[in-house]
Design a protein around this motif. Structure first.
Motif, PDB file in Angstrom:
ATOM      1  N   TRP A   1       0.826  -1.207   0.000  1.00 27.81           N
ATOM      2  CA  TRP A   1       0.000   0.000   0.000  1.00 27.81           C
ATOM      3  C   TRP A   1       0.858   1.253   0.000  1.00 27.81           C
ATOM      4  CZ3 TRP A   1      -4.824  -0.445  -1.255  1.00 27.81           C
ATOM      5  CH2 TRP A   1      -5.440  -1.679  -1.069  1.00 27.81           C
ATOM      6  N   ALA A   2       1.996   1.177   0.561  1.00 27.32           N
ATOM      7  CA  ALA A   2       2.949   2.282   0.487  1.00 27.32           C
ATOM      8  C   ALA A   2       4.308   1.656   0.714  1.00 27.32           C
ATOM      9  CB  ALA A   2       2.665   3.339   1.555  1.00 27.32           C
TER      10      ALA A   2
ATOM     11  N   ASP B   1       5.388  -0.192   3.858  1.00 24.26           N
ATOM     12  CA  ASP B   1       4.242  -0.474   4.702  1.00 24.26           C
ATOM     13  C   ASP B   1       3.975  -1.988   4.746  1.00 24.26           C
ATOM     14  OD1 ASP B   1       2.175   2.429   4.023  1.00 24.26           O
ATOM     15  OD2 ASP B   1       3.990   2.147   5.188  1.00 24.26           O
TER      16      ASP B   1
ATOM     17  N   ILE C   1      -3.169   5.923   2.449  1.00 27.53           N
ATOM     18  CA  ILE C   1      -1.794   5.718   1.990  1.00 27.53           C
ATOM     19  C   ILE C   1      -0.987   7.004   2.176  1.00 27.53           C
ATOM     20  CG2 ILE C   1      -0.371   5.250  -0.042  1.00 27.53           C
ATOM     21  CD1 ILE C   1      -2.723   3.539  -1.086  1.00 27.53           C
TER      22      ILE C   1
ATOM     23  N   ARG D   1      -0.089   7.536   5.787  1.00 25.89           N
ATOM     24  CA  ARG D   1       1.008   6.683   6.219  1.00 25.89           C
ATOM     25  C   ARG D   1       2.355   7.226   5.769  1.00 25.89           C
ATOM     26  NH1 ARG D   1      -1.399   0.630   4.878  1.00 25.89           N
ATOM     27  NH2 ARG D   1      -3.252   0.797   6.218  1.00 25.89           N
ATOM     28  N   LYS D   2       2.335   8.012   4.718  1.00 22.76           N
ATOM     29  CA  LYS D   2       3.571   8.635   4.232  1.00 22.76           C
ATOM     30  C   LYS D   2       3.793  10.006   4.869  1.00 22.76           C
ATOM     31  CE  LYS D   2       5.688   6.800   1.495  1.00 22.76           C
ATOM     32  NZ  LYS D   2       6.737   5.786   1.686  1.00 22.76           N
TER      33      LYS D   2
ATOM     34  N   ILE E   1       0.661   7.631  -7.001  1.00 19.24           N
ATOM     35  CA  ILE E   1       0.207   6.349  -6.462  1.00 19.24           C
ATOM     36  C   ILE E   1      -0.547   5.552  -7.529  1.00 19.24           C
ATOM     37  CG2 ILE E   1      -1.220   5.267  -4.675  1.00 19.24           C
ATOM     38  CD1 ILE E   1      -0.841   7.854  -3.019  1.00 19.24           C
TER      39      ILE E   1
ATOM     40  N   GLY F   1      -2.260   0.660  -5.208  1.00 25.99           N
ATOM     41  CA  GLY F   1      -1.952   1.544  -4.098  1.00 25.99           C
ATOM     42  C   GLY F   1      -0.463   1.705  -3.859  1.00 25.99           C
ATOM     43  N   LYS F   2       0.360   1.138  -4.726  1.00 24.28           N
ATOM     44  CA  LYS F   2       1.798   1.265  -4.565  1.00 24.28           C
ATOM     45  C   LYS F   2       2.237   2.696  -4.858  1.00 24.28           C
ATOM     46  CE  LYS F   2       6.196  -0.564  -6.261  1.00 24.28           C
ATOM     47  NZ  LYS F   2       6.854  -1.520  -7.190  1.00 24.28           N
TER      48      LYS F   2
END
Length: 522
Positions: A273-274, A277, A357, A360-361, A396, A401-402
């Motif tokens: 997802w990130a 992560d 996402i 989280r970044k 993204i 979701g990468k």
């Protein structure tokens, strides 16, 4: 800008007087051209620097809500409510993510006719509060005046020239008022309010010029990188030298989403997802979350940062929006965009998932989320806070979701870092309200200087004459001045062309007036 008329008593056959009068002539020419545009720049810049306060006040019914402890509706639900209020065929462009509990949710759509419109929704009740045209909102009009006088490309070139000639006006003005002889700095920096009439105007004009010179110079230098001609070339050269913005920081995304072979069988298992992560369980994304997938590109009224990387003023957040507009077509593609239903059918991630996402970044609020407009496009997170060191751009993959590209301030080249700092200061964002008021003080001070310069010229201007300061009938050695003008013309070619034109016209004028002046000197 003091502008005396040609008079025989002003002609003094000595080098010092000749140098002074040469500077005076260039100050006159620069001021005569710059005055009206400088006034426009000062007023529009002052208004625009207070955009964060003006817009919520002006559009209070749409932008402001009563803060509540109640849970917010999902971004997808809010976006669907916004879309339902618009004509059929409207396509989602971006989401303006703002977690302030007293602010509404904002979504930017492109209407079937091509124009863009922001829709504001109460995040607690889902009520659509109203809409606002991106192109016609007040601050967009102010920015267009500031950047191009609403004249398009010709206006951009005009305002670029105004900025360049302001450099000449400031430098010559400081040189003219610089203490010499028995004069002291205390006298040069302190206004003599006991004077009256034109002497008072002249004193206030000169004193204010010394106080404002540094600020005016900073305004010009931080604004020119966003100009339409020179700024574009300057940034291109910086990028080629490895000192500019990396690909994808502004404009079209340099990466593409990897489309699943089957839209109904998304590879959710162990998706990154990130970067860095943890993975998520092997499961399919529920259909209702799939439809929540849209992100959008709200940016306080058409951030065209791509073009804005030239002249300043304007807002960096605003200009990020145009960059986002390109990024939204990120994978390339036209401006038509996709409807929410099309995005859902395409199998893109829901907006809320993309926002997770980004969080989280380290990006949680105050950013634009641009929605992809084609099958291989990407979601783009554009975050440009007051402190340039925290700037961030994420591209993204819309399916997995990468995080395909993570660009932060450290990835910028040296020139790009300087531009980012200059832009934040120019827009009054770097150190809060104090920065805003400092910008306003400098801007309105420059407005006052232009006004007093015009008043002095009008008072002294002879009837049926432009009132150009007289030129000495003798040649005066000014190698430093000549070298400086040549260097300025080389660095700013557009200005160099206009300087040659002014020099040529001045020589024609001199030929017509030299003979009477020499006779007067005798």
């Amino acid at each position: 800008m003091e502008i005396p008329f040609t008079s025989t008593r002003d002609v003094q056959p000595n080098p010092a007087a000749g140098r002074y009068r040469t500077l005076w002539r260039w100050h006159f020419y620069a001021g005569l051209f710059v005055m009206p545009w400088l006034m426009v720049l000062a007023v529009t810049g002052t208004i625009y620097v207070f955009q964060p306060q003006i817009e919520p006040w002006l559009y209070h019914d749409r932008m402001v809500v009563a803060a509540s402890q109640a849970p917010r509706l999902t971004e997808q639900t809010l976006m669907e409510r916004a879309a339902a209020s618009l004509p059929r065929g409207a396509t989602i462009s971006s989401v303006e993510v703002n977690r302030d509990p007293a602010r509404s949710a904002e979504f930017v759509f492109r209407l079937p006719g091509g124009e863009r419109e922001s829709v504001y929704v109460n995040p607690y009740s889902g009520e659509v509060l109203g809409t606002l045209s991106v192109e016609h909102r007040l601050m967009k009009q102010v920015r267009l005046l500031h950047r191009a006088m609403m004249l398009g490309k010709p206006g951009e070139l005009l305002m670029e020239l105004a900025g360049c000639w302001t450099l000449v006006m400031l430098v010559t003005g400081v040189a003219l008022w610089w203490p010499r002889g028995s004069a002291t700095w205390a006298g040069a920096l302190k206004p003599r309010l006991q004077l009256r009439g034109r002497p008072l105007l002249r004193n206030l004009h000169g004193v204010a010029g010394l106080w404002l010179a540094a600020g005016g110079l900073a305004f010009v230098l931080t604004g020119l990188p966003w100009s339409g001609s020179w700024g574009k070339q300057f940034k291109a050269i910086a990028t080629q030298a490895g000192m500019g913005y990396p690909a994808g920081a502004w404009g079209e995304a340099p990466v593409r989403s990897r489309m699943p072979t089957k839209m109904d069988d998304l590879p959710i298992a162990q998706v990154p997802w990130a970067v860095g992560d943890t993975t998520v369980p092997n499961s399919k994304v529920p259909a209702h979350e799939m439809s929540a997938m849209h992100g959008n590109q709200g940016n306080h009224g058409d951030p065209e940062m791509i073009g804005m990387q030239g002249m300043g003023a304007s807002s960096q957040a605003d200009d990020a929006s145009a960059a986002n507009e390109h990024a939204a077509h990120g994978g390339g593609g036209g401006k038509q965009g996709l409807t929410i239903a099309q995005l859902d059918a395409q199998g893109a991630l829901p907006i809320d998932r993309v926002m997770q996402i980004a969080e989280r970044k380290g990006v949680s609020t105050g950013y634009s989320l641009v929605v992809p407009s084609r099958a291989d496009g990407v979601y783009t997170v554009s975050y440009f806070p007051p402190d340039p060191r925290d700037e961030r751009t994420l591209h993204i993959d819309q399916y997995s979701g990468k995080v395909l590209r993570d660009i932060d301030y450290d990835a910028y080249g040296g020139v790009a870092q300087a531009i980012s700092y200059g832009t934040s200061l120019h827009m009054g964002r770097y150190f809060g309200a104090a920065n805003q008021w400092l910008c306003a003080l400098i801007s309105m001070g420059l407005f006052a200087m232009a006004a007093t310069g015009a008043a002095m010229w009008w008072i002294r201007r002879p009837s049926r004459s432009l009132g150009v300061p007289a030129r000495m009938p003798m040649r005066v050695p000014m190698r430093g001045w000549i070298v400086s003008l040549v260097a300025l013309g080389v660095v700013f070619p557009l200005m160099g062309a206009t300087m040659l034109a002014v020099w040529g016209l001045d020589r024609i004028w001199v030929r017509r007036t030299t003979k009477p002046l020499r006779q007067a000197a005798q």
